[in-house]
Write a protein that holds these residues in place. Structure first.
Motif, PDB file in Angstrom:
ATOM      1  N   LEU A  44      -2.027  -5.554  25.725  1.00 21.95           N
ATOM      2  CA  LEU A  44      -2.742  -6.434  24.814  1.00 21.95           C
ATOM      3  C   LEU A  44      -1.992  -6.552  23.487  1.00 21.95           C
ATOM      4  CD1 LEU A  44      -5.357  -8.016  24.572  1.00 21.95           C
ATOM      5  CD2 LEU A  44      -6.412  -5.992  23.581  1.00 21.95           C
ATOM      6  N   ILE A  45      -1.610  -5.391  22.929  1.00 20.78           N
ATOM      7  CA  ILE A  45      -0.909  -5.404  21.642  1.00 20.78           C
ATOM      8  C   ILE A  45       0.405  -6.159  21.780  1.00 20.78           C
ATOM      9  CG2 ILE A  45       0.258  -3.942  19.945  1.00 20.78           C
ATOM     10  CD1 ILE A  45      -1.871  -1.808  20.547  1.00 20.78           C
ATOM     11  N   LYS A  46       1.087  -5.914  22.896  1.00 14.33           N
ATOM     12  CA  LYS A  46       2.373  -6.566  23.115  1.00 14.33           C
ATOM     13  C   LYS A  46       2.209  -8.083  23.208  1.00 14.33           C
ATOM     14  CE  LYS A  46       6.111  -4.833  25.906  1.00 14.33           C
ATOM     15  NZ  LYS A  46       6.460  -3.984  27.069  1.00 14.33           N
ATOM     16  N   GLU A  47       1.206  -8.492  23.999  1.00 13.97           N
ATOM     17  CA  GLU A  47       0.961  -9.924  24.169  1.00 13.97           C
ATOM     18  C   GLU A  47       0.645 -10.581  22.834  1.00 13.97           C
ATOM     19  OE1 GLU A  47      -2.142 -10.348  27.036  1.00 13.97           O
ATOM     20  OE2 GLU A  47      -0.693 -10.375  28.674  1.00 13.97           O
ATOM     21  N   ALA A  48      -0.254  -9.904  22.076  1.00 12.15           N
ATOM     22  CA  ALA A  48      -0.669 -10.473  20.789  1.00 12.15           C
ATOM     23  C   ALA A  48       0.526 -10.554  19.853  1.00 12.15           C
ATOM     24  CB  ALA A  48      -1.777  -9.622  20.181  1.00 12.15           C
ATOM     25  N   ALA A  49       1.288  -9.470  19.788  1.00 11.13           N
ATOM     26  CA  ALA A  49       2.433  -9.439  18.874  1.00 11.13           C
ATOM     27  C   ALA A  49       3.426 -10.527  19.264  1.00 11.13           C
ATOM     28  CB  ALA A  49       3.098  -8.079  18.934  1.00 11.13           C
ATOM     29  N   ARG A  50       3.579 -10.729  20.569  1.00  3.60           N
ATOM     30  CA  ARG A  50       4.524 -11.708  21.053  1.00  3.60           C
ATOM     31  C   ARG A  50       4.111 -13.118  20.644  1.00  3.60           C
ATOM     32  NH1 ARG A  50       6.969 -10.812  26.959  1.00  3.60           N
ATOM     33  NH2 ARG A  50       8.262 -12.675  27.020  1.00  3.60           N
ATOM     34  N   SER A  51       2.838 -13.399  20.791  1.00  5.78           N
ATOM     35  CA  SER A  51       2.428 -14.764  20.470  1.00  5.78           C
ATOM     36  C   SER A  51       2.456 -14.979  18.956  1.00  5.78           C
ATOM     37  CB  SER A  51       1.071 -15.065  21.101  1.00  5.78           C
ATOM     38  OG  SER A  51       0.072 -15.064  20.151  1.00  5.78           O
ATOM     39  N   LEU A  52       2.244 -13.892  18.187  1.00  5.26           N
ATOM     40  CA  LEU A  52       2.373 -14.027  16.727  1.00  5.26           C
ATOM     41  C   LEU A  52       3.833 -14.252  16.352  1.00  5.26           C
ATOM     42  CD1 LEU A  52      -0.055 -11.281  15.406  1.00  5.26           C
ATOM     43  CD2 LEU A  52      -0.446 -13.716  15.650  1.00  5.26           C
ATOM     44  N   ALA A  53       4.710 -13.517  17.026  1.00  7.77           N
ATOM     45  CA  ALA A  53       6.137 -13.646  16.722  1.00  7.77           C
ATOM     46  C   ALA A  53       6.630 -15.051  17.056  1.00  7.77           C
ATOM     47  CB  ALA A  53       6.927 -12.608  17.504  1.00  7.77           C
ATOM     48  N   ALA A  54       5.993 -15.661  18.070  1.00  8.20           N
ATOM     49  CA  ALA A  54       6.411 -17.004  18.468  1.00  8.20           C
ATOM     50  C   ALA A  54       6.044 -18.033  17.405  1.00  8.20           C
ATOM     51  CB  ALA A  54       5.770 -17.373  19.793  1.00  8.20           C
ATOM     52  N   HIS A  55       5.002 -17.732  16.647  1.00  6.72           N
ATOM     53  CA  HIS A  55       4.597 -18.649  15.567  1.00  6.72           C
ATOM     54  C   HIS A  55       4.739 -17.922  14.244  1.00  6.72           C
ATOM     55  CE1 HIS A  55       2.262 -19.949  19.143  1.00  6.72           C
ATOM     56  NE2 HIS A  55       2.784 -21.099  18.798  1.00  6.72           N
ATOM     57  N   ARG A  56       5.955 -17.550  13.919  1.00  7.31           N
ATOM     58  CA  ARG A  56       6.175 -16.683  12.770  1.00  7.31           C
ATOM     59  C   ARG A  56       5.621 -17.284  11.479  1.00  7.31           C
ATOM     60  NH1 ARG A  56      11.653 -15.038  13.976  1.00  7.31           N
ATOM     61  NH2 ARG A  56      10.629 -14.200  15.808  1.00  7.31           N
ATOM     62  N   ALA A  57       5.946 -18.537  11.240  1.00  9.74           N
ATOM     63  CA  ALA A  57       5.536 -19.161   9.979  1.00  9.74           C
ATOM     64  C   ALA A  57       4.021 -19.182   9.862  1.00  9.74           C
ATOM     65  CB  ALA A  57       6.090 -20.577   9.889  1.00  9.74           C
ATOM     66  N   ARG A  58       3.376 -19.558  10.979  1.00  8.96           N
ATOM     67  CA  ARG A  58       1.922 -19.633  10.965  1.00  8.96           C
ATOM     68  C   ARG A  58       1.304 -18.251  10.737  1.00  8.96           C
ATOM     69  NH1 ARG A  58      -0.473 -22.771  15.840  1.00  8.96           N
ATOM     70  NH2 ARG A  58      -0.287 -20.831  16.964  1.00  8.96           N
ATOM     71  N   THR A  59       1.868 -17.252  11.383  1.00 10.72           N
ATOM     72  CA  THR A  59       1.366 -15.889  11.220  1.00 10.72           C
ATOM     73  C   THR A  59       1.464 -15.453   9.766  1.00 10.72           C
ATOM     74  OG1 THR A  59       2.147 -15.364  13.428  1.00 10.72           O
ATOM     75  CG2 THR A  59       1.661 -13.512  11.976  1.00 10.72           C
ATOM     76  N   VAL A  60       2.632 -15.673   9.177  1.00 12.69           N
ATOM     77  CA  VAL A  60       2.837 -15.249   7.791  1.00 12.69           C
ATOM     78  C   VAL A  60       1.874 -15.988   6.866  1.00 12.69           C
ATOM     79  CG1 VAL A  60       4.456 -15.313   5.870  1.00 12.69           C
ATOM     80  CG2 VAL A  60       5.216 -14.538   8.110  1.00 12.69           C
ATOM     81  N   LEU A  61       1.734 -17.290   7.083  1.00 10.89           N
ATOM     82  CA  LEU A  61       0.855 -18.071   6.222  1.00 10.89           C
ATOM     83  C   LEU A  61      -0.586 -17.600   6.326  1.00 10.89           C
ATOM     84  CD1 LEU A  61       2.229 -21.694   6.529  1.00 10.89           C
ATOM     85  CD2 LEU A  61       2.237 -20.189   4.549  1.00 10.89           C
ATOM     86  N   SER A  62      -1.019 -17.327   7.568  1.00  7.71           N
ATOM     87  CA  SER A  62      -2.420 -16.934   7.694  1.00  7.71           C
ATOM     88  C   SER A  62      -2.636 -15.520   7.170  1.00  7.71           C
ATOM     89  CB  SER A  62      -2.898 -17.075   9.140  1.00  7.71           C
ATOM     90  OG  SER A  62      -2.023 -16.420  10.009  1.00  7.71           O
ATOM     91  N   GLY A  63      -1.582 -14.704   7.174  1.00  4.14           N
ATOM     92  CA  GLY A  63      -1.719 -13.352   6.630  1.00  4.14           C
ATOM     93  C   GLY A  63      -1.642 -13.325   5.112  1.00  4.14           C
ATOM     94  N   LEU A  64      -1.134 -14.415   4.537  1.00  5.22           N
ATOM     95  CA  LEU A  64      -0.904 -14.462   3.101  1.00  5.22           C
ATOM     96  C   LEU A  64      -2.178 -14.266   2.288  1.00  5.22           C
ATOM     97  CD1 LEU A  64       1.924 -14.845   2.160  1.00  5.22           C
ATOM     98  CD2 LEU A  64       1.457 -17.226   1.675  1.00  5.22           C
ATOM     99  N   GLY A  65      -3.261 -14.886   2.772  1.00  3.95           N
ATOM    100  CA  GLY A  65      -4.538 -14.756   2.070  1.00  3.95           C
ATOM    101  C   GLY A  65      -4.949 -13.298   1.959  1.00  3.95           C
ATOM    102  N   ILE A  66      -4.825 -12.582   3.072  1.00  7.64           N
ATOM    103  CA  ILE A  66      -5.166 -11.166   3.073  1.00  7.64           C
ATOM    104  C   ILE A  66      -4.222 -10.412   2.143  1.00  7.64           C
ATOM    105  CG2 ILE A  66      -5.303  -9.092   4.494  1.00  7.64           C
ATOM    106  CD1 ILE A  66      -7.429 -10.874   5.320  1.00  7.64           C
ATOM    107  N   LEU A  67      -2.955 -10.798   2.199  1.00  9.67           N
ATOM    108  CA  LEU A  67      -1.964 -10.132   1.354  1.00  9.67           C
ATOM    109  C   LEU A  67      -2.390 -10.210  -0.108  1.00  9.67           C
ATOM    110  CD1 LEU A  67       1.863 -10.583   1.742  1.00  9.67           C
ATOM    111  CD2 LEU A  67       0.820 -10.371  -0.483  1.00  9.67           C
ATOM    112  N   PHE A  68      -2.733 -11.423  -0.558  1.00 10.04           N
ATOM    113  CA  PHE A  68      -3.117 -11.577  -1.958  1.00 10.04           C
ATOM    114  C   PHE A  68      -4.413 -10.837  -2.257  1.00 10.04           C
ATOM    115  CE2 PHE A  68      -0.476 -15.599  -1.852  1.00 10.04           C
ATOM    116  CZ  PHE A  68       0.549 -15.032  -2.580  1.00 10.04           C
ATOM    117  N   GLY A  69      -5.340 -10.940  -1.319  1.00  7.93           N
ATOM    118  CA  GLY A  69      -6.614 -10.254  -1.530  1.00  7.93           C
ATOM    119  C   GLY A  69      -6.415  -8.762  -1.708  1.00  7.93           C
TER     120      GLY A  69
END
Ligand SMILES: Nc1ncnc2c1ncn2[C@@H]1O[C@H](COP(=O)(O)OP(=O)(O)OP(=O)(O)O)[C@@H](O)[C@H]1O
Ligand SMILES: [Mg+2]
Lengths: 222, 411
Positions: B4-29
């Motif tokens: 599960l972790i591998k699959e999830a990480a893989r699909s996040l890695a495939a959409h790197r920009a989107r992952t980073v952008l969606s994590g940005l809000g949490i980062l700032f928070g």
């Protein structure tokens, strides 16, 4: 020994009006190769989806491998798809980011087979469909015929008793189509039970039985 | 689980920009939370330092500058001569719950020996031993000033650490002699004061005492006799016996002093305890407001994840349908999306912790506030960001799990 597949009065209605399938009865014995034929819109795909537990009938009962699947929960139905049924689609439906062997191994992942074991098994099957040298390729790097062979390997990986295919040669040129058809006839010769939707009379001629559909009814069998 | 972790990480890695952008809000928070908590923590530590310097039990009565204008000055001087030793005696006589009372006066000598390179920071004070007794000093070497020194007008001095360093450098200050104008004093002790540097709280500047050269009050009159037109004492320090005595004591004290000085504005009261209470109240408001802002930014971050995940479910309908068709259960699909959301928010959280350290450091650099990132803040941020993934991943995951495998055939 019970039939691999036994459908009684299967009905499927889309929206309010169209009765896509109006009570189909079909029994498929072990080792048979059945072709579902009929004009476009006659309900072939609708029937195959119900047989493959991808969809639920509005009425009727369905036994697969002796088990009544009509009343199973979504999660239990997923198990039936996983263990009892191999489905081959017209447009392959491989996951584009997974390598050929990973695509083939996908059903085993949901059967909780350890990764190393399932990849090994996937390679065996790719070997069988003649793609032993393409295990690490992505679908985008394979031809249509090769993709369909990967998809067939995937349908076989869990060794299900029933193999379903919806126009598996529909998206292929005649050469690749012939190869795929040969693969199916070989599988049939090895004793696999196959139900295939096709509108190509030549393809249908390889089947033991041809079940004709018209406007959601099974009208005759040749 | 590993799959599960591998699959999830893989699909996040495939959409790197989107992952980073969606994590940005949490980062700032998370960065905001950590930064804010670090400021609060820093303020708390500064307060502790302040208590160490002034003492919560003490109250300082300081002489105010008399007005420059002659008429106004005379007007005041006709009514009162300002703070004096008589006030000290009066306080001792009338105020209950008082442990020590003592006055002090600041001298401005012209000549000095040994001559320091720089006189800045040095302060020459005559202090009543009663004044010193209440101050939170720790003795580094020698002895403090005593009552006998006051009585015998002993030619002795007690140095703050900074003063000792200024006058004698690396040399040992104890038992050395210093000359203040015409009077020779012998160093009998060196003390360490609460903190170094000047602090300010609630608009009151708190003088660092580390540069003080202290001598008995009586001796200071020998060094420099009282000037006419200037109050005898510059400060009186009252040390109460317990915290409960402070607030009522200050009331009585203020009323009494007002009467003694005929309502003239010749003194000011500094009450560290109420300063601290005020600053604590302000701190609480600050924490609440900033906490709210941080909470909102975390919420916005979570909604950002949810938003992008929902879009991603739409976009990945085909993938989901294929997985369902080969035997994934709705629960498997649900887990995949929740796992993806958790990984995004955890990633944002971890990066946010680093960013939080940076925020805290930058704030300290620009404002000079003491900031300090506590371990609790880091743990809190980690837990909160993971929980956010669980909470805000739920809706998209449910959406994904409700898709039907039959769609696979149509697509
Ligand atoms: N998801 C759906 N929603 C509404 N109507 C549908 C849906 N799927 C199929 N139908 C209708 O049901 C009927 C049977 O469709 P089905 O796909 O089973 O035909 P088919 O025999 O497979 O045709 P083809 O040879 O063109 O694939 C058609 O009239 C079609 O419009
Ligand atoms: Mg069809």
């Amino acid at each position: 020994m019970s039939a691999v597949l036994e459908a009684r009065g299967l009905q499927r209605r889309y929206g309010g009006a169209t009765l896509a399938l109006a009570g189909a009865d079909l029994v498929v014995e072990r080792g048979q190769f059945v072709a579902l034929v009929g004009t476009s819109g006659s309900g072939k795909s609708t029937l195959l989806q119900l047989l493959g537990c991808l969809d639920r009938p509005d009425a009727g009962t369905l036994h697969i491998d002796g088990e009544d699947v009509s009343r199973l929960s979504d999660d239990a139905l997923a198990r039936v798809r996983n263990r009892r049924i191999g489905f081959v689609f017209q447009s392959f439906h491989l996951l584009p980011r997974l390598r050929a062997d990973e695509n083939v191994a996908l059903p085993l992942r949901y059967a909780h087979v350890p990764e190393a074991t399932r990849l090994e098994r996937a390679r065996e099957l790719l070997e069988r469909v003649g793609l032993g040298h393409r295990t690490h390729h992505l679908p985008g790097e394979l031809s249509g015929g090769q993709c369909q062979r990967v998809a067939i390997a995937r349908a076989l990986v869990a060794d299900p008793p029933l193999l379903l295919a919806d126009e598996p040669t529909g998206n292929l040129d005649s050469t690749s189509g012939r190869e795929i058809l040969e693969l199916f006839t070989t599988l049939h010769a090895e004793g696999r039970t196959i139900v295939m939707v096709t509108h190509d009379p030549h393809v249908a001629s390889f089947a033991d039985r041809r079940v004709h559909l018209e406007d959601g009814h099974i009208v005759r069998e040749t | 689980m590993r799959d599960l972790i591998k699959e999830a990480a893989r699909s996040l890695a495939a959409h790197r920009a989107r992952t980073v952008l969606s994590g940005l809000g949490i980062l700032f928070g998370v960065a905001a939370v950590i930064g804010i908590l670090s400021i609060g923590e820093g303020a708390r530590r500064e307060q502790e330092a302040l208590i160490a310097q002034l003492g919560v039990l003490n109250v300082q009565i300081t002489s105010t500058e008399l007005p420059e204008e002659k008429e106004a000055k005379l007007e005041i001087l006709r009514r009162t001569e300002g703070l004096s030793t008589r006030d000290v005696r009066a306080i001792v006589a009338m105020l209950p719950g008082v442990e020590h009372v003592g006055g002090s006066r600041v001298l401005e000598p012209d000549t000095l020996f040994p001559r320091p390179a720089d006189r800045k920071g040095l302060r020459f004070v005559g202090v009543d031993p009663g004044h010193l007794a209440g101050s939170p000093f720790t003795l580094v070497s020698g002895r403090p000033l005593r009552q006998e020194d006051e009585k015998t007008t002993a030619r002795v001095a007690l140095l703050g650490e900074a003063a000792a360093r200024r006058l004698f450098g690396r040399k040992r200050a104890l038992h050395e002699w210093i000359r203040v104008d015409q009077t020779w004093l012998r160093v009998v002790g060196v003390v360490r004061t609460g903190t170094g540097g000047q602090t300010s709280m609630e608009g009151v500047t708190i003088q660092d005492r580390s540069g003080d050269v202290m001598m008995p009050l009586s001796t200071s009159r020998v060094v420099a006799p009282a000037k006419r037109g200037k109050a005898e004492l510059d400060e009186i320090q009252v040390a109460f016996a317990s915290v409960e005595d402070v607030v009522p004591g200050v009331d009585v004290l203020d009323r009494h002093l007002k009467r003694r000085h005929r309502e003239q504005p010749v003194y000011e009261l500094t009450v560290p305890l109420t300063l601290i209470a005020q600053s604590e109240a302000q701190q609480r408001i600050f924490n609440m407001v900033m906490g709210l802002i941080a909470g909102i930014s975390l919420l916005v971050g979570g909604i950002g994840i949810m938003n992008i995940m929902l879009a991603s479910v739409m976009e990945r309908t085909k993938e989901i349908a294929i997985r369902l068709a080969v035997g994934a259960s709705p629960r498997d699909i649900h887990r995949l999306f929740v796992m993806e959301a958790c990984l995004i928010s955890l990633l944002g959280g971890v990066l946010g912790i680093f960013a939080g350290f940076a925020v805290s450091w930058v704030v300290a650099w620009f404002t000079g506030w003491a900031t300090s990132v506590s371990l609790q803040a880091v743990l809190l941020a980690t837990v909160v960001s993971t929980l956010e993934g669980l909470v805000f991943g739920y809706l998209p995951a449910r959406q994904a799990a409700q898709l039907q495998p039959a769609m696979a055939v149509r697509l």
